[in-house]
Design an enzyme around this catalytic site. Structure first.
Site, PDB file in Angstrom:
ATOM      1  N   GLY A  20       0.777  -1.237   0.000  1.00  0.00           N
ATOM      2  CA  GLY A  20       0.000   0.000   0.000  1.00  0.00           C
ATOM      3  C   GLY A  20       0.803   1.278   0.000  1.00  0.00           C
ATOM      4  N   ASP A  39       7.184  -4.947  14.772  1.00  0.00           N
ATOM      5  CA  ASP A  39       5.838  -4.749  15.309  1.00  0.00           C
ATOM      6  C   ASP A  39       5.831  -3.392  16.002  1.00  0.00           C
ATOM      7  OD1 ASP A  39       3.466  -4.680  16.723  1.00  0.00           O
ATOM      8  OD2 ASP A  39       3.717  -6.643  17.662  1.00  0.00           O
ATOM      9  N   ASN A  42       3.680   5.162   9.217  1.00  0.00           N
ATOM     10  CA  ASN A  42       2.635   4.812   8.269  1.00  0.00           C
ATOM     11  C   ASN A  42       1.803   3.598   8.676  1.00  0.00           C
ATOM     12  OD1 ASN A  42       1.440   4.532   5.370  1.00  0.00           O
ATOM     13  ND2 ASN A  42       2.508   2.584   5.703  1.00  0.00           N
ATOM     14  N   TYR A  73     -10.739   3.666  14.120  1.00  0.00           N
ATOM     15  CA  TYR A  73      -9.751   4.182  13.159  1.00  0.00           C
ATOM     16  C   TYR A  73      -9.703   5.710  13.198  1.00  0.00           C
ATOM     17  CZ  TYR A  73      -7.645   5.096   8.545  1.00  0.00           C
ATOM     18  OH  TYR A  73      -6.863   5.555   7.512  1.00  0.00           O
ATOM     19  N   LYS A 118      -6.606   8.156  14.303  1.00  0.00           N
ATOM     20  CA  LYS A 118      -6.056   9.139  13.367  1.00  0.00           C
ATOM     21  C   LYS A 118      -6.190  10.558  13.921  1.00  0.00           C
ATOM     22  CE  LYS A 118      -4.628   6.396  10.096  1.00  0.00           C
ATOM     23  NZ  LYS A 118      -3.168   6.188   9.909  1.00  0.00           N
ATOM     24  N   ILE A 154      -7.790   6.278  -1.163  1.00  0.00           N
ATOM     25  CA  ILE A 154      -6.661   5.955  -2.029  1.00  0.00           C
ATOM     26  C   ILE A 154      -6.787   4.485  -2.432  1.00  0.00           C
ATOM     27  CG2 ILE A 154      -4.149   5.904  -2.265  1.00  0.00           C
ATOM     28  CD1 ILE A 154      -5.192   8.722  -1.802  1.00  0.00           C
ATOM     29  N   THR A 172      -5.849   1.384  -2.399  1.00  0.00           N
ATOM     30  CA  THR A 172      -4.992   0.409  -1.734  1.00  0.00           C
ATOM     31  C   THR A 172      -5.843  -0.783  -1.304  1.00  0.00           C
ATOM     32  OG1 THR A 172      -5.322   1.318   0.479  1.00  0.00           O
ATOM     33  CG2 THR A 172      -3.511   2.242  -0.823  1.00  0.00           C
ATOM     34  N   GLN A 181     -16.381  19.235  -0.065  1.00  0.00           N
ATOM     35  CA  GLN A 181     -17.485  19.204  -1.030  1.00  0.00           C
ATOM     36  C   GLN A 181     -18.763  19.728  -0.387  1.00  0.00           C
ATOM     37  OE1 GLN A 181     -17.712  18.398  -4.229  1.00  0.00           O
ATOM     38  NE2 GLN A 181     -15.569  17.800  -4.524  1.00  0.00           N
TER      39      GLN A 181
END
Length: 255
Positions: free
Chosen positions: A17, A60, A87, A153, A157, A188, A190, A254
């Site tokens: 990725g 890890d 990453n 997630y 982030k 993206i 991936t 948007q």
């Protein structure tokens, strides 16, 4: 060519990725690349694809001791560290009600603890050299938006976004030659994004088979992220610090 010639770059989650694209792009521009991942086969393949003496180390990111060993190996092999790309990440497609405690902790172990360890020990190594150094933390547009299916997630982030700013000012106030920035990719193309789509997560869909050129909608390419990483790794971005860079083709603005 040669935009980061001689800089030593460590990329976590480099077995596939975005991490793979980053490793290849940095090596193309002269970087000495260290790829880390728990995925040994993928990481070794990335090192071969990147070339320019790139190496792979099994790693890890949730293991604090492993971070210290990986950085020591990097310094032993290449003599220093100039660029760290935090990453490594995973996605769990569940809402706040359906996320289990185990899933919550696993997501944060990789993307919150992992970035913390990278910052803590990466700064410790980088501050020893007189080069211009750069840490690039991979966050997401999920840090800005309400994405119900990506609860854990998005939370992790968001933590990456905040840690970036605190670390950037810490380095600045300490007189270290280290910049810290975050990047925020949208959809993206991936395997992880395709997995999220398959599990019911809402992400941008490719337009015209994924071949639509901006400003049209659709998924971006891993190279779009890698080019941003290259810019932040290079001295071209020496006055960019504590910033958050969106790589989403206007998705989150948007109307």
């Amino acid at each position: 060519m040669g935009r980061i010639e001689g800089k030593v770059c460590l990329i976590t989650g480099g077995g596939a990725g975005l991490g793979r694209a980053d490793a290849i792009r940095l090596a193309e521009e002269g970087g000495k690349v260290v790829i880390t991942d728990v995925n040994v086969a993928g990481g070794e393949e990335t090192a071969q694809m990147a070339g320019n003496d790139a190496i792979f180390i099994k790693h890890d990111v949730t293991d604090e001791d492993a971070w210290q060993k990986v950085l020591a190996q990097t310094a032993s092999h290449f003599g220093k560290l100039n660029v760290l790309v935090n990453n490594a990440g995973i996605v769990v497609v569940k809402t706040v009600e359906s996320t289990t405690t185990e899933e919550w902790r696993r997501v944060h172990a990789i993307m919150t603890d992992g970035v913390f360890f990278g910052l803590k020990y990466g700064i410790g190594l980088m501050k020893e050299n007189e080069d211009r150094n750069s840490i690039i933390n991979v966050s997401s547009t999920a840090a800005f938006l309400g994405y119900p299916p990506f609860f854990a997630y998005a939370a992790a982030k968001g933590a990456v976004r905040s840690m970036t700013k605190s670390a950037a000012i810490h380095c600045q106030q300490s007189g270290y030659r280290i910049r810290v920035n975050s990047i925020h990719p949208g959809g993206i193309a991936t395997a992880m994004v395709r997995q999220a789509q398959a599990e019911g997560g809402t992400t941008p869909k490719p337009a015209d088979g994924g071949n639509a050129a901006p400003p049209g909608p659709g998924l971006g390419d891993p190279e779009d992220v890698a080019n941003t990483v290259l810019f932040l790794a290079s001295d071209e971005s020496k006055f960019i610090n504590g910033a958050e860079m969106l790589i989403d083709n206007g998705t989150i603005i948007q109307p």
